[in-house]
Scaffold this motif. Sequence first.
Motif, PDB file in Angstrom:
ATOM      1  N   GLU A  23     -14.795   0.993   3.810  1.00 19.40           N
ATOM      2  CA  GLU A  23     -14.471   0.515   5.149  1.00 19.40           C
ATOM      3  C   GLU A  23     -13.036   0.001   5.219  1.00 19.40           C
ATOM      4  N   ASP A  24     -12.594  -0.689   4.176  1.00 24.60           N
ATOM      5  CA  ASP A  24     -11.221  -1.190   4.129  1.00 24.60           C
ATOM      6  C   ASP A  24     -10.220  -0.037   4.126  1.00 24.60           C
ATOM      7  N   ILE A  25     -10.512   0.995   3.364  1.00 28.01           N
ATOM      8  CA  ILE A  25      -9.625   2.164   3.284  1.00 28.01           C
ATOM      9  C   ILE A  25      -9.517   2.857   4.638  1.00 28.01           C
ATOM     10  N   GLU A  80      -6.175   1.883  -4.035  1.00 24.85           N
ATOM     11  CA  GLU A  80      -4.935   2.225  -3.331  1.00 24.85           C
ATOM     12  C   GLU A  80      -4.634   3.717  -3.417  1.00 24.85           C
ATOM     13  N   ALA A  81      -4.963   4.334  -4.541  1.00 23.46           N
ATOM     14  CA  ALA A  81      -4.819   5.792  -4.630  1.00 23.46           C
ATOM     15  C   ALA A  81      -5.764   6.469  -3.643  1.00 23.46           C
ATOM     16  N   ALA A  82      -6.990   5.964  -3.546  1.00 26.47           N
ATOM     17  CA  ALA A  82      -7.960   6.522  -2.591  1.00 26.47           C
ATOM     18  C   ALA A  82      -7.462   6.370  -1.159  1.00 26.47           C
ATOM     19  N   ARG A  83      -6.829   5.244  -0.859  1.00 28.51           N
ATOM     20  CA  ARG A  83      -6.286   5.023   0.483  1.00 28.51           C
ATOM     21  C   ARG A  83      -5.228   6.075   0.813  1.00 28.51           C
ATOM     22  N   ASP A  84      -4.368   6.366  -0.147  1.00 25.97           N
ATOM     23  CA  ASP A  84      -3.326   7.389   0.035  1.00 25.97           C
ATOM     24  C   ASP A  84      -3.943   8.765   0.242  1.00 25.97           C
ATOM     25  N   ALA A 126     -12.993   2.977  -7.986  1.00 23.42           N
ATOM     26  CA  ALA A 126     -12.037   2.947  -6.879  1.00 23.42           C
ATOM     27  C   ALA A 126     -12.384   1.912  -5.819  1.00 23.42           C
ATOM     28  N   ASN A 127     -13.241   0.960  -6.135  1.00 26.98           N
ATOM     29  CA  ASN A 127     -13.548  -0.088  -5.167  1.00 26.98           C
ATOM     30  C   ASN A 127     -12.538  -1.232  -5.210  1.00 26.98           C
ATOM     31  N   ILE A 128     -11.606  -1.171  -6.147  1.00 30.54           N
ATOM     32  CA  ILE A 128     -10.647  -2.265  -6.342  1.00 30.54           C
ATOM     33  C   ILE A 128      -9.387  -1.723  -7.011  1.00 30.54           C
ATOM     34  N   GLY A 129      -8.303  -2.473  -6.907  1.00 27.59           N
ATOM     35  CA  GLY A 129      -7.102  -2.194  -7.688  1.00 27.59           C
ATOM     36  C   GLY A 129      -6.393  -0.900  -7.344  1.00 27.59           C
ATOM     37  N   ILE A 130      -5.757  -0.318  -8.358  1.00 25.34           N
ATOM     38  CA  ILE A 130      -4.942   0.870  -8.117  1.00 25.34           C
ATOM     39  C   ILE A 130      -5.792   2.077  -7.751  1.00 25.34           C
ATOM     40  N   GLY A 131      -7.034   2.109  -8.192  1.00 26.88           N
ATOM     41  CA  GLY A 131      -7.919   3.207  -7.792  1.00 26.88           C
ATOM     42  C   GLY A 131      -8.173   3.190  -6.302  1.00 26.88           C
TER      43      GLY A 131
END
Length: 336
Positions: A58-60, A31-35, A24-29
Motif C-alpha cells: 500500500e505504501d509503494i 525502495e527497489a520495488a517502488r521504482d 521487500a517489505n522494508i529497506g532497499i528491497g
Amino acid sequence: MLSFSSSCKSKTRLDGKIIVITGANIGIGKEAARDFYRRGARVILACRDLNKANAAAEDIKTFPPSKPEREQFKGEPGEIKVCKLNLCSLSSVQECAAFLLQTEPTIDILVNNAGVAACPYQLTEDGYEVQFQTNHLGHFLLTLLLLPKLKASPSSRIVNVSSKVHTCIYFGHIDYEKLNSKRHYSPLGAYARSKLANVLFTKELAQRLKEANINSITVYALHPGVINTAAARNFFTAWFPGSGTIFQMFSQPFTKTMEQGAQTTIYCSVDEEVGKESGEYYQECAKCFASALARDKDKAIELWNKSCEMIGIKPIKDINEFLETSHSNLLNPSKK
C-alpha cells in the motif's frame, strides 16, 4: 544524506515485466520495488510476514520515488502482489516457488534481496546457521526452482544483494565442517561468509548458464553501500558492544538513505549495458572487482556442490539436465 551516492540513470520502462523481490517489505528491497512499480512492472514482494508485506504494498502504491518527474516514471504504474517466503525454512522456499511457478507465466527479474546481519547464533528448522541459510542457501534453492520461469522470459536477470564485507579475508573463508557450530560462531564471520557465498554463487551460476548455452539469463552481485538499517546497527554493535546509540548519533552523514541504497540494485536490474554482462560484481552503479576469494573458481565450485547437498540433491553438473530430470523433485517439501 550522502552527496556522493550514485543513482541509476536508466530510463528503461518495465511495462509487462514480472519481478520477484525477496524481503521487500522494508529497506532497499522496498525502495527497489517502488521504482520497478512506477516503471510499470508487476512486482511480487516475497516476504516472511504477509501483514508487513501488504502494508508495504500500500505504501509503494501511494508514495512515488522522490523524483517522479523522471521519464521512466511518467507512464502508468504496474501492479503490486505479495506472497509468503520464509528463507529460514526450505519447505517455505519450495512452497513459494511452487506458487510462483503456477501463477506467473514468466519471471523477468529475480532480486535476491532479503538478509540478516550479525545476529546471535541460531539454527534454522533445517539445522543450518541462520545467516548462511537466510542470505545464501534459501536464495540458492529459490533461484534453482524459479529457473524455468526465468528461462521462459526472452531476457531475464538474477540480482544477488551481497556486501563489501565479503572482502574481509579474515572472516571470509567458508569452513563447511564448522559452518553450523556454536563454538566456532562469530556474528561478523557468519555474515561475511554468507556475503562471500552470494558472490561465489553469482559467478558459478553465470558460468554454468553459459556452459548450458542459456544466454537469456544473466546474473549479478552487488554491494548496496552502508545504509542506516537495523542490520547495519547489528553489524556495528557486534564490533563495539553497547554502541547502538552512538551509531545512530554519528552515522547519519556517512550512511545512505534507503532510496540511495537501492540504486545499484535497480541499476543491475534495468540498465541496458549491464544486460550484456553476467557474473560480475557492482557497487555505486558501476562494475568493480570482487575479492580474490570471491573470484576463486575452485571455491565457487565447492560452494555450488555443498549447497546442492544441503538442499538435498546431488551436485548439479548440467543445468539443462537438471531442468529436464530433477527440477520437479525439489518442489516436494520434505522435512530433514
